[in-house]
Design an enzyme around this catalytic site. Structure first.
Site, short mmCIF file in Angstrom:
data_model
loop_
_atom_site.label_atom_id
_atom_site.label_comp_id
_atom_site.label_asym_id
_atom_site.label_seq_id
_atom_site.Cartn_x
_atom_site.Cartn_y
_atom_site.Cartn_z
CG ASP A 107 -0.37 0.13 2.53
OD1 ASP A 107 0.87 0.36 2.61
OD2 ASP A 107 -1.10 0.06 3.54
CB CYS B 47 0.55 -2.82 4.68
SG CYS B 47 0.26 -3.96 6.04
CB THR C 70 1.65 -3.23 11.04
OG1 THR C 70 0.41 -3.61 10.41
CG2 THR C 70 1.48 -1.90 11.75
CG HIS D 249 9.17 -26.05 11.55
ND1 HIS D 249 9.37 -25.97 12.91
CD2 HIS D 249 10.28 -26.66 11.05
CE1 HIS D 249 10.56 -26.50 13.21
NE2 HIS D 249 11.13 -26.91 12.09
CG HIS E 232 7.58 -29.71 10.42
ND1 HIS E 232 7.30 -29.18 11.65
CD2 HIS E 232 8.88 -30.10 10.46
CE1 HIS E 232 8.39 -29.23 12.42
NE2 HIS E 232 9.36 -29.79 11.71
C1 RB5 Z 1 -2.26 2.31 6.77
O1 RB5 Z 1 -2.31 3.45 7.56
C2 RB5 Z 1 -2.02 1.10 7.65
O2 RB5 Z 1 -3.13 0.86 8.45
C3 RB5 Z 1 -1.69 -0.12 6.81
O3 RB5 Z 1 -0.55 0.14 6.05
C4 RB5 Z 1 -1.39 -1.40 7.56
O4 RB5 Z 1 -0.41 -1.19 8.53
C5 RB5 Z 1 -2.53 -2.14 8.08
O5 RB5 Z 1 -2.42 -3.19 8.70
#
Ligand code: RB5
Length: 149
Positions: free
Chosen positions: A8, A65, A67, A98, A133
């Site tokens: 993203d 993204c 996180t 695994h 596994h």
């Molecule tokens: C975008 O602000 C953020 O929420 C997205 O990149 C991601 O981290 C969502 O899990």
């Protein structure tokens, strides 16, 4: 290997670094992420990555993204996808050995590009060990068959 990569708006620079890193290592990279810094919705790009993997167009998928969490949740809604969010190489390696992971997610707001490259390398260099596994991964896939429409 053919690797689908998507991102993203939070992960534009990271995607570019990882794409170049993979190409330098001889992989073919299918970019299905955004190339704009305008706010965008990670699930849209995640679906493209997951479909590239489940259709066989790509061997593996990488989702980035802010996180890695949203991408991994969305990826694991696809039949046949086993996506892991990793912030260090050890878990990435074991997720292949695994858990036979076929998608890797990480957060561009969580780790830097050098750590991301180490994670990607550890993930790609590892192979599924099968044996006990495989039985466990099969049990996961049985859960999917029983519970996903
Ligand atoms: C975008 O602000 C953020 O929420 C997205 O990149 C991601 O981290 C969502 O899990």
């Amino acid at each position: 290997m053919k690797i689908a990569i998507g991102n993203d708006h939070t992960a534009l620079d990271m995607k570019r670094e990882i794409k170049a890193h993979l190409e330098n290592k001889g992989h073919e990279v299918i970019n299905v992420g955004t190339d704009s810094s305008e706010s965008s919705d990670y699930a849209v790009y995640c679906e493209k990555i997951a479909l590239a993997v489940t259709s066989g167009k790509a061997d593996l998928g990488i989702a980035i993204c802010g996180t890695g969490i949203g991408m991994s949740i969305a990826a694991n809604k696809h039949r046949g996808i086993r996506c892991v969010v990793c912030s260090e190489p050890y878990s990435a390696m074991l997720s292949r050995r695994h858990n036979d992971s076929n998608m890797l997610a990480f957060g561009a707001r969580v780790i830097g590009p050098e750590m991301a490259k180490m994670i990607v390398d550890a993930w790609l260099d590892a192979t599924f060990e099968g044996g006990r596994h495989k039985k466990r991964v099969d049990l996961i896939m049985d859960i999917e068959r029983r519970n996903c429409v």
